[in-house]
Design a protein around this motif. Structure first.
Motif, short mmCIF file in Angstrom:
data_model
loop_
_atom_site.label_atom_id
_atom_site.label_comp_id
_atom_site.label_asym_id
_atom_site.label_seq_id
_atom_site.Cartn_x
_atom_site.Cartn_y
_atom_site.Cartn_z
N SER A 1 -5.06 5.99 -1.12
CA SER A 1 -3.81 4.99 -1.43
C SER A 1 -3.75 4.24 -2.72
CB SER A 1 -3.51 4.30 -0.28
OG SER A 1 -4.47 3.40 0.06
N ASN B 1 -7.61 2.70 -3.22
CA ASN B 1 -8.30 2.56 -1.82
C ASN B 1 -8.65 3.72 -1.17
OD1 ASN B 1 -8.61 0.54 0.32
ND2 ASN B 1 -7.03 1.84 1.23
N TYR B 2 -9.53 3.83 -0.27
CA TYR B 2 -9.89 4.74 0.66
C TYR B 2 -9.91 4.34 1.97
CZ TYR B 2 -11.97 8.62 3.02
OH TYR B 2 -12.40 9.61 3.83
N GLY B 3 -8.99 4.74 2.83
CA GLY B 3 -9.09 4.35 4.32
C GLY B 3 -9.45 5.42 5.08
N SER B 4 -10.83 5.27 5.79
CA SER B 4 -11.12 6.29 6.90
C SER B 4 -10.41 6.58 7.93
CB SER B 4 -12.71 6.11 6.92
OG SER B 4 -12.67 4.88 7.86
N TYR C 1 -16.64 5.35 6.09
CA TYR C 1 -15.69 4.50 5.54
C TYR C 1 -15.83 4.49 4.12
CZ TYR C 1 -14.16 -0.21 4.99
OH TYR C 1 -13.24 -1.46 4.54
N GLY D 1 -10.15 10.52 6.15
CA GLY D 1 -9.49 9.62 5.62
C GLY D 1 -8.24 10.06 4.51
N SER E 1 -14.99 1.71 -0.48
CA SER E 1 -13.58 1.87 -0.17
C SER E 1 -12.56 1.53 -1.06
CB SER E 1 -13.40 1.37 1.07
OG SER E 1 -13.36 -0.03 1.23
N GLN E 2 -12.94 0.81 -2.05
CA GLN E 2 -11.94 0.05 -3.15
C GLN E 2 -12.46 0.11 -4.37
OE1 GLN E 2 -11.02 -3.62 -1.59
NE2 GLN E 2 -9.10 -2.84 0.11
N GLU F 1 0.56 5.19 0.20
CA GLU F 1 -0.41 6.32 0.55
C GLU F 1 -0.14 7.58 -0.22
OE1 GLU F 1 -2.28 6.26 4.95
OE2 GLU F 1 0.18 6.52 5.04
N GLU G 1 0.93 -1.17 -0.15
CA GLU G 1 -0.03 0.41 0.09
C GLU G 1 0.88 1.26 0.07
OE1 GLU G 1 -3.62 2.19 2.40
OE2 GLU G 1 -2.60 0.35 3.26
#
Length: 231
Positions: free
Chosen positions: A181, A213-216, A222, A178, A202-203, A171, A169
């Motif tokens: 990445s 990808n999105y990470g909260s 989310y 969030g 989120s993906q 970023e 991953e």
């Protein structure tokens, strides 16, 4: 000493005026903060454009990072600045397939870090087997130059962090609470995996071996609406 007539009313009005003024200042401060924050927010369009423009260097960064991380270790690093990092190191447990937390520090100033001694029970339980940055660097065989080189390679592709968990991953940057990445696999994804990694939330499969990808964060949604596919 007796207070003059109307003193209480005057005082209450004064306090109310002060409270109103303070609330107004807080609102203005919040609006300015949100405005300034939004100016630096990343987007899906920027995420894909950055990958297309820096594909070769991003894939080289992936290979470089997986080479410098010792076998069996998982290391996640995010640069808040050139000398301040969030750094998490997980090491393999002997005769086990599991990992244990070796070191975990937020906002670590690499030039001026002094570990807390003696350690609190909380720190021992949640932040790793050691809190010595020097000890961890020696165990990883990383030097100050390693961190400088990694920072420069991330800066070169407009990114801020990397982890060698599978898939790797990298970023890209923040959006709200969030962060966007790239998830980079070793092989191109087949149709089944492309669908698996496109969840309208989120993906989102992008191309070849890359998933967006999105990470909260600790709070916030989310999902990101930018990953919603057009049916």
């Amino acid at each position: 000493m007796p207070y003059p007539p109307g003193y209480g009313t005057y005082t209450n009005r004064y306090v109310q005026a002060e409270e109103t003024s303070m609330k107004l200042q807080n609102i203005i401060t919040l609006i300015l903060f949100l405005f300034l924050s939004s100016c630096g927010m990343k987007t899906k369009k920027g995420l894909t454009k950055n990958y297309d423009e820096n594909k070769t260097e991003i894939l080289e960064l992936k290979d470089y990072y997986n080479e410098i991380v010792p076998k069996g270790f998982i290391i996640r690093i995010r640069y808040n600045s050139s000398d301040n990092i969030d750094f998490f190191v997980y090491q393999p447990i002997e005769n086990s397939e599991k990992l244990e937390t070796l070191f975990q520090q937020w906002n670590l100033d690499m030039d001026d870090y002094e570990p807390e001694n003696p350690r609190s029970d909380y720190d021992k339980k949640y932040n790793g087997l050691t809190n010595s940055f020097k000890e961890v660097k020696e165990k990883l065989n990383w030097t100050s130059k390693t961190f400088i080189d990694l920072y420069n390679k991330l800066e070169n592709v407009n990114c801020m962090g990397i982890s060698n968990r599978y898939p790797t991953e990298i970023e890209y940057g923040f959006k709200g609470m969030g962060a966007f990445s790239y998830l980079i696999f070793d092989e191109n994804l087949n149709t089944e995996l492309q669908e698996k990694y496109s969840d309208d939330c989120s993906q989102m499969f992008y191309k070849e071996n890359v998933v967006l990808n999105y990470g909260s964060g600790a709070i916030g949604s989310y999902c990101t609406p930018e990953f919603k596919r057009t049916k």
